[in-house]
Design an enzyme around this catalytic site. Sequence first.
Site, PDB file in Angstrom:
ATOM      1  N   HIS B  79      37.298  -5.466  10.767  1.00 10.04           N
ATOM      2  CA  HIS B  79      36.144  -6.026  11.613  1.00 10.04           C
ATOM      3  C   HIS B  79      35.444  -4.931  12.211  1.00 10.04           C
ATOM      4  CE1 HIS B  79      38.530  -6.015  15.405  1.00 10.04           C
ATOM      5  NE2 HIS B  79      39.605  -6.116  14.572  1.00 10.04           N
ATOM      6  N   ASP B 185      40.754  -0.534  17.271  1.00 13.03           N
ATOM      7  CA  ASP B 185      40.909  -1.646  16.745  1.00 13.03           C
ATOM      8  C   ASP B 185      39.517  -2.032  16.649  1.00 13.03           C
ATOM      9  OD1 ASP B 185      41.353  -4.478  16.285  1.00 13.03           O
ATOM     10  OD2 ASP B 185      42.383  -4.614  18.105  1.00 13.03           O
ATOM     11  N   GLU B 214      35.746 -10.854  14.914  1.00 10.62           N
ATOM     12  CA  GLU B 214      37.271 -11.042  15.047  1.00 10.62           C
ATOM     13  C   GLU B 214      37.782 -11.259  16.299  1.00 10.62           C
ATOM     14  OE1 GLU B 214      41.435  -9.689  14.364  1.00 10.62           O
ATOM     15  OE2 GLU B 214      39.849  -9.190  15.682  1.00 10.62           O
ATOM     16  N   GLU B 215      37.342 -10.687  17.246  1.00 12.16           N
ATOM     17  CA  GLU B 215      38.124 -10.612  18.535  1.00 12.16           C
ATOM     18  C   GLU B 215      38.212 -12.052  19.140  1.00 12.16           C
ATOM     19  OE1 GLU B 215      40.248  -8.519  19.314  1.00 12.16           O
ATOM     20  OE2 GLU B 215      40.038  -6.649  18.295  1.00 12.16           O
ATOM     21  N   ASP B 237      43.551  -3.613   9.668  1.00 14.05           N
ATOM     22  CA  ASP B 237      43.334  -3.621  11.009  1.00 14.05           C
ATOM     23  C   ASP B 237      44.122  -2.842  11.605  1.00 14.05           C
ATOM     24  OD1 ASP B 237      42.518  -4.906  13.410  1.00 14.05           O
ATOM     25  OD2 ASP B 237      42.560  -6.798  12.679  1.00 14.05           O
ATOM     26  N   HIS B 328      43.555  -2.637  22.815  1.00 12.80           N
ATOM     27  CA  HIS B 328      42.695  -3.498  23.814  1.00 12.80           C
ATOM     28  C   HIS B 328      42.755  -2.798  25.151  1.00 12.80           C
ATOM     29  CE1 HIS B 328      42.519  -7.656  21.276  1.00 12.80           C
ATOM     30  NE2 HIS B 328      42.623  -6.529  20.477  1.00 12.80           N
TER      31      HIS B 328
END
Lengths: 355, 361
Positions: B79, B185, B214-215, B237, B328
């Site tokens: 992604h 990520d 994706e998130e 990923d 994140h």
Amino acid sequence: MNDVNNFLKEMVSAPGLSGYESPVRKIIEAHWKPLVDEMQVSKVGSLEGLKKGSGKGKRKRILLAGHMDAIGLIATRVVNGFIYFTQIGGVDPRVLPGQPVLVHGKEELQGVVIQPPDFLIAGHSAGSPVPMEHLVIDTGLSPDKVVDLVRPGDIISFAQPPFELSGDTLAGHTLDDRAAVACITICLQELQRRVHKWDVWAVATVQEETAYLGAYTSGFGLDPDLTIAIDVTHAKGPGTSESDIAALGKGLVLGWGPNIHPKWYQTFQDVADELEIPYQKDVMPGHSGTDGYALQIVMGSRPNMVISIPLRYMHTPVELVSMKDIKRVGRLMAEVIARLDEDYLETLNWEGNND
Amino acid sequence: MTDKTILKQAPKIGKEQIDLLRRLSEASGVSGDEGAVRKIVLEEVRKITDQVRIDPMGSVIVTRKGRGENNLKVLAAAHMDEVGLMVTADDGDGLFQFRVVGGIDVRYLPGKPVWVGADRIPGVIGARAIHLTTADERKHAIPLNTLRIDVGTGDAGKKVKPGDRAVFAVNFLELSESLRGKAMDDRIGVTNLIQLLKHAPDNIDLVAAFTVQEEVGLRGAEAAAYAENPDIAFALDCTPCNDLPTSDGSENTRYNARAGAGAVLYTMDRGTISDPRLVKHIKHIGDTYGIKYQVRQAGSGATDAAAMHKQRAGIPSVSISVPGRNMHSTMTLVRREDWESTLNLVYAVMATLSRDVLKRD
């Protein structure tokens, strides 16, 4: 005066925690060298530069103090390659997760503060701030390397690079109080083309955040007749509510309160009015929380002034200042110094009204 | 192909790959606004093939056929989007309200620099000075609705508007054993997928899907897998290493994955039970070729595989991730050796795929 902007960025890119100021001192030394007649390092590490006045014989002396030390962190233990730490100076642990830092071990190591998942902390309620004792620094190195390179007691500085924002504003760590060192530098630059009778001692002090150590000791060692402490003050912005705080970029701040001699204050207000330099008044009902607290009392007491630079988000790695305010402070100090006569001190009597 | 020469053909990580990861990591690409990342991806993949399309959501789909007929059609998804922020209101004076996009823990926000909008206007998210806080206040996380993006006192505020996205302003950094940057990520997965395209094995028809959103719900992959209808799907990923000490010294039983322990193979997460035939194949290849890999702890989280395996009549799917610390957040750390293991594993697994892998016992 773009060079001052670059100088300030250079200063806030350098480490120099309280007690460990050498990296930033070297930078200031290089910039002050062409601006002063003499330079020395005090017993505790403050940088003292002398720009001689034009007066004959024994000249009066004014001391300008801005502290060069930074708040930061210090390693307490190393577990599985993760570095635990505590603070040097006042740090809100809530700004730490995700911060880049520089660990001063056997080698300088880039690190980042990691907030462990809540479930790894016994009794911790999910979503609440993780206390500093549970935050860790990861250097991206394998555990055996970290054990070899980092020991408890190693200092850790913030490594957020300076960030220029719109409107001639600058964000970064340690603008408290290296912005003041920039002000002093501008003052020295202005004085290159001005006649001033008094000797000017420019001092980048050490360990203000922990003990006002540089102010106490240079205040003693240099035996000044007048003193000015330059520091930062809370500017209005998100998270502030007090009515007596300053506006960012709207003018320098003249301190008023027990750490400040009222007539010495009046001189700054008069000169600022005369030259239409915008200023705001900051009432400091008790302890000013600046080097001025120390400078006022050493050597049997001296008339002291506190000038401040408005700053948002104090003691975070994204402190925000306006270069305009910094230039105003430097200019006002130079103008006041240029107006000091040999008998100025005689006007600082305790007769008549204050303010 | 079962001899070890296979690893010699695997993509290598050098300056070129690290520079690509740097560009991808520093680009802004919050879910729904992946344009800057897509631009880099298109530049790279068009050097390899002209079989490139952009689907209606913005995902980039690249096809690279193998030699021969009746090859397995293998879709690999990485992604392009990242978690980030969206400006929601203009308070005036260069101050802006904002909300988070995707799973950002709000405790990571105070005291951080950001880039706002396509022009990457610099701003900061400040916090009340500690001097102005109370001990009681410091027991609580700073609420999102009190935080502001501050772009300074000048004209920049006029260029920012509600709807603009913002990302943490973080420069990529090469460290001796690790690489550090924002949005690893899944920009590291994107980098891996580009390498795989460049060195695509001839035994399969490879479809590389650089997915969007994706998130915020694995949405780009859902569309891509439906449209491409592959025989097998892989999600490439990046997964969190929660391998930190516990506060009381007890065993950390929920580490998810470990830094330095190699590529991460998923057997099960919140969204997918990986196809056991693919899991078996991947383990076999990892063991046979001596590629360092670990099996991710079953638990929360999901990848594009969760969306892909449910498309049409079902698509056998599995995820292989690079392990990263501090995900994140502002910046994630990835060990160079883990990245290398992951790229080796993904390549070797693809190069050894055949219809036999999907045979039932």
